[in-house]
Write a protein that holds these residues in place. Structure first.
Motif, mmCIF file in Angstrom:
data_model
loop_
_atom_site.group_PDB
_atom_site.id
_atom_site.type_symbol
_atom_site.label_atom_id
_atom_site.label_comp_id
_atom_site.label_asym_id
_atom_site.label_seq_id
_atom_site.Cartn_x
_atom_site.Cartn_y
_atom_site.Cartn_z
ATOM 1 N N LEU A 145 0.827 -1.213 0.000
ATOM 2 C CA LEU A 145 0.000 0.000 0.000
ATOM 3 C C LEU A 145 0.858 1.258 0.000
ATOM 4 O O LEU A 145 0.556 2.233 -0.703
ATOM 5 N N GLU A 146 1.926 1.236 0.780
ATOM 6 C CA GLU A 146 2.813 2.391 0.824
ATOM 7 C C GLU A 146 3.430 2.664 -0.548
ATOM 8 O O GLU A 146 3.535 3.811 -0.994
ATOM 9 N N GLY A 147 3.815 1.574 -1.240
ATOM 10 C CA GLY A 147 4.385 1.721 -2.570
ATOM 11 C C GLY A 147 3.375 2.240 -3.588
ATOM 12 O O GLY A 147 3.696 3.123 -4.406
ATOM 13 N N TYR A 148 2.146 1.706 -3.518
ATOM 14 C CA TYR A 148 1.103 2.154 -4.453
ATOM 15 C C TYR A 148 0.759 3.626 -4.226
ATOM 16 O O TYR A 148 0.586 4.401 -5.177
ATOM 17 N N LEU A 149 0.642 4.040 -2.955
ATOM 18 C CA LEU A 149 0.292 5.417 -2.646
ATOM 19 C C LEU A 149 1.410 6.383 -3.065
ATOM 20 O O LEU A 149 1.144 7.500 -3.538
ATOM 21 N N ALA A 150 2.654 5.938 -2.888
ATOM 22 C CA ALA A 150 3.776 6.777 -3.329
ATOM 23 C C ALA A 150 3.751 6.953 -4.844
ATOM 24 O O ALA A 150 4.038 8.041 -5.367
#
Length: 454
Positions: free
Chosen positions: A150-155
């Motif tokens: 999720l952190e990667g997708y949001l970034a």
């Protein structure tokens, strides 16, 4: 030959049973409406199927229409698969009573030596894929991995908003769909972790809620632990039950105790492998008239690290002290209780300080030796094992026979039913079919029928 004649033994045995007393439903049909199938006929169908490696209700339905032996056994009845499946499900608690009735018949035929029992457990697969079994650690890993994704997708979404991403215009929609999917799965995993923490259980299985992950050899299987106590004379199963405990530890007294009652004995010997080695359980065996023989496992890293094993420390019951390999007396005692397990620690700080071989002694800072308060029980058993070294080989030859037959010849390495109570009923049918086949091999159909009708 026995396959072609087994139907006569099944017919005689079932007809002699009191199915109502055993706990079968609908043994007496109602006066109104069309009567259901006689439980005796359905039990004969299942026993014939399990003897001939046919357990599926759909396959049993097909066999009842084309197999001449089954047509004779059922007198031409042709139950549908749902009726067959419902019978096994609804009468799951009654199959254990039928198994015990056959144990009584085997006693009548003098097929039990009634001197030595061999106990063991085997892991059988459940109807639950390993991917649908979760532990706390597994769920924690999945949640952490989901947070990272999720952190990667949001970034990446932020980069698209700033115009720093080189993907096409549809990338934002694709990322939004992935984020929604990962969040949904994370929410489900977090709910399962919360459920585990609230219940106190160590695992959760989605298909079969009672199945547990268990180590079998070099791999992990989601399944059940089937326990048996086998008489050494003809390798017949005297007692059986299924649990979802991951290990055999603590199960010897209950398994062998039930077998002793089934054989109507005051005392009996019981042998098991080192997986059953637990002091309190060994003590319970002796209190229940069972003389246990259980191999002591090599636990801990003392020997591997070049230190003395505990057996090198000799206990003196009169002095209530240990004599170490260096000849020193360890007589200073400390009592401790851990989870109800009372142990006594023996040491001699002054003697150990000047000892020349202390590097090979216990790794404890205080050079202490722990002793369970009732360890005399284990010492008595060690003496018995030393006097009968071949008994462990007898255990292997005895108890591996039914497990090998069930898994290989009967092709029953996995359960069809779900939930522990239903699985227990299924294994009772399996153990009964194994014993029936052994009895037919030993005394023949005529001998079996004579014993039933006598």
């Amino acid at each position: 030959m026995w396959r072609r004649t087994a139907r006569f033994g099944i017919d005689a045995f079932v007809d002699d049973l009191d199915l109502g007393e055993a706990g079968f439903h609908r043994t007496r049909p109602k006066a109104t409406g069309r009567p259901g199938y006689d439980p005796a006929d359905m039990l004969k169908l299942y026993l014939y199927g399990y003897l001939n490696r046919v357990r599926s209700s759909r396959r049993l339905e097909a066999e009842a229409t084309r197999n001449l032996e089954l047509i004779w056994l059922l007198r031409g009845l042709r139950p549908d698969y749902k009726t067959i499946a419902d019978f096994r499900r609804d009468n799951r608690g009654a199959f254990k009573a039928v198994f015990r009735a056959f144990v009584v018949l085997c006693r009548k035929l003098d097929l039990f030596g009634r001197e030595l029992l061999a106990a063991d457990g085997t892991r059988l697969k459940a109807a639950n894929n390993p991917g649908r079994n979760f532990s706390r650690a597994k769920l924690a890993r999945y949640i952490a991995a989901a947070d990272e994704r999720l952190e990667g997708y949001l970034a990446e979404l932020d980069a698209i908003d700033r115009g720093e991403d080189g993907h096409g215009p549809g990338r934002s929609e694709a990322l939004a769909a992935k984020i929604a999917h990962v969040r949904e799965r994370r929410q489900a995993q977090a709910a399962m972790l919360e459920q585990l923490n609230a219940s106190g259980e160590s695992q959760i299985s989605l298909t079969d809620p009672d199945a547990r992950a268990m180590v079998t050899g070099q791999k992990t299987t989601v399944g059940y632990n089937a326990q048996v106590a086998v008489d050494a004379k003809h390798k017949l199963i005297v007692e059986q039950h299924v649990t979802n405990a991951a290990t055999d530890m603590g199960l010897l007294a209950s398994t062998a105790g039930a077998a002793k009652v089934a054989l109507d004995l005051e005392r009996i010997d019981a042998v098991a492998d080192m997986g059953y080695y637990k002091g309190e359980d060994i003590e319970a065996c002796e209190a229940n008239g069972i003389t246990p023989y259980v191999a002591r496992p090599e636990r801990g890293s003392a020997v591997a690290n070049g230190r003395f094993p505990k057996e090198r420390f000799a206990y003196d019951p009169e002095a209530d002290a240990y004599r170490c390999p260096g000849g020193r007396l360890l007589d200073t005692r400390y009592r401790s209780v851990t989870n109800g397990h009372v142990s006594i620690q023996y040491s001699s700080p002054a003697a150990c300080a000047a000892c020349t071989i202390r590097a090979r002694c216990t790794g404890s800072r205080w050079r202490r030796i722990n002793r369970w308060e009732n360890e005399a029980v284990l010492e008595r058993m060690a003496k018995r094992l030393a006097a009968r070294p071949g008994i462990l080989n007898i255990r292997r030859e005895t108890v591996e026979h039914p497990f090998g037959s069930i898994k290989q010849w009967m092709n029953q390495g996995a359960f069809l039913m779900r939930v522990l109570e239903k699985v227990r009923g299924e294994f009772s049918l399996t153990a009964l079919a194994y014993n029936l086949r052994r009895a037919i091999t030993l005394v023949g159909i005529p001998g079996l029928i004579r014993a039933v009708t006598a």
